[in-house]
Design an enzyme around this catalytic site. Structure first.
Site, PDB file in Angstrom:
ATOM      1  N   CYS A 126      49.253  45.592  46.119  1.00 52.48           N
ATOM      2  CA  CYS A 126      48.761  45.597  44.737  1.00 52.48           C
ATOM      3  C   CYS A 126      49.621  44.747  43.809  1.00 52.48           C
ATOM      4  O   CYS A 126      49.179  44.388  42.717  1.00 52.48           O
ATOM      5  CB  CYS A 126      48.740  47.027  44.193  1.00 52.48           C
ATOM      6  SG  CYS A 126      47.636  48.161  45.056  1.00 52.48           S
ATOM      7  N   TYR A 172      46.050  31.835  37.334  1.00 54.58           N
ATOM      8  CA  TYR A 172      46.049  33.134  38.011  1.00 54.58           C
ATOM      9  C   TYR A 172      44.926  33.205  39.041  1.00 54.58           C
ATOM     10  O   TYR A 172      45.149  33.556  40.212  1.00 54.58           O
ATOM     11  CB  TYR A 172      45.903  34.252  36.975  1.00 54.58           C
ATOM     12  CG  TYR A 172      45.729  35.630  37.570  1.00 54.58           C
ATOM     13  CD1 TYR A 172      46.767  36.256  38.242  1.00 54.58           C
ATOM     14  CD2 TYR A 172      44.516  36.308  37.446  1.00 54.58           C
ATOM     15  CE1 TYR A 172      46.610  37.527  38.779  1.00 54.58           C
ATOM     16  CE2 TYR A 172      44.347  37.574  37.972  1.00 54.58           C
ATOM     17  CZ  TYR A 172      45.399  38.177  38.637  1.00 54.58           C
ATOM     18  OH  TYR A 172      45.222  39.431  39.179  1.00 54.58           O
TER      19      TYR A 172
END
Length: 318
Positions: free
Chosen positions: A71, A143
């Site tokens: 994560c 990103y």
């Protein structure tokens, strides 16, 4: 018992995954931190690493691990200070992730679950034309580009080593403890601030953190998940206006929404240099999760109403 290595355990999604794992006696959890918290939950094995870097040594933390749930990431930031933001994202999200995955394969890990982002698909959709998991990716910002490059590297590694890779691309995640824009929205509603958002007709997919975690847990053991890409949402798309009204109702507050035309609102936002905010408020971003539901036999565990009630309760209590 399945031994899981979890990264990003101190983050919003990672902490929810950790809580779910710890609640199930069938899992042994080893969570990774840059700085191990002084007080950790019972039955949690906390380990410290320097960061998700291209030279991080993971062999110790990966010992006896069967599943990695990754994560942690360098996340999208509004106030970017790096001179070369793409390189900064690649260092962590691509090379750092690949280092972890390569050493996971070397250590005999059977499955690597990667939390990616819907930004791999793109920044927005036309209403009624949602993204699907099999669309050609079209990331636009550093990103999203870094997440897409990481996905490609992981799938190549899976083909080379035989370690299963599962990729999950969430949309905007909300739930108890949510920060950033979603929390600001609740604060506006709580204060009774009139908002010029009463005539927004866009459609956006959201995912409650409980639903995202439920899908992650499904992917730990479901054989059909191996080497697949999944999109995830609550399967109930909302306009910004609908979301504000539902959130206000969950909070027990009036929704003071002024019906300013979308075109006028977008124009004002662009004049003020807030084009990105305008896109999030007025633009659409929908996903089709049919592949996720059919291939995995999965459906969202909690409704939008239920998830908003939990989110509102936590906000008002804290």
């Amino acid at each position: 018992m399945t031994r899981v290595l979890l990264t990003g355990a101190s983050g919003f999604v990672g902490s929810a995954v950790q809580a779910r794992l710890l609640s199930d006696p069938h899992y042994s959890v080893r969570s990774v931190y840059r700085q191990v918290p002084q007080q950790s939950p019972a039955h949690l094995e906390a380990v410290q690493v320097s960061g998700i870097e291209p030279d991080t040594d993971w062999l110790g933390p990966l010992e006896h691990v069967e599943v990695v749930i990754h994560c942690a990431a360098r996340v999208h930031v509004m106030d970017e200070r790096e001179a070369d933001s793409l390189e900064a994202f690649r260092r962590v999200n691509v090379r750092g992730t690949l280092r972890l995955a390569e050493q996971a394969a070397e250590a005999g890990v059977r499955r690597f679950i990667y939390l990616s982002s819907i930004k791999v698909n793109g920044e927005g959709t036309q209403p009624g034309h949602p993204y699907t998991a099999d669309d050609v990716p079209a990331p636009l910002d550093p990103y999203g580009i870094s997440k897409w490059e990481a996905e490609q590297a992981l799938l190549l590694l899976a083909a080379k080593t035989g370690m299963d890779v599962v990729i999950i691309r969430p949309v905007l995640v909300y739930g108890p403890g949510v920060k950033a824009n979603f929390r600001s929205m609740m604060a506006w509603l709580n204060r009774g601030v009139p908002l010029p958002l009463g005539a927004i007709t866009n459609k956006r997919s959201l995912v409650a953190v409980d639903n995202l975690v439920d899908l992650v847990m499904t992917c730990v053991h479901n054989s059909a998940a191996a080497n697949q890409v999944f999109l995830v949402s609550d399967d109930e798309d909302l306009s910004t206006t609908e979301l504000l009204r539902m959130m206000a109702r969950a909070m027990g507050r009036p929704a003071r929404l002024l019906p300013l035309p979308m075109g006028l609102l977008s124009g004002f936002a662009q004049l003020l240099g807030k084009k990105a905010i305008s896109q999030r408020l007025c633009g659409s971003l929908q996903v089709d999760i049919n592949k996720t539901k059919v291939l995995l036999g999965w459906t969202p565990a909690i409704s939008v109403d239920g998830a908003l009630e939990k989110t509102a309760k936590d906000f008002l209590e804290h």
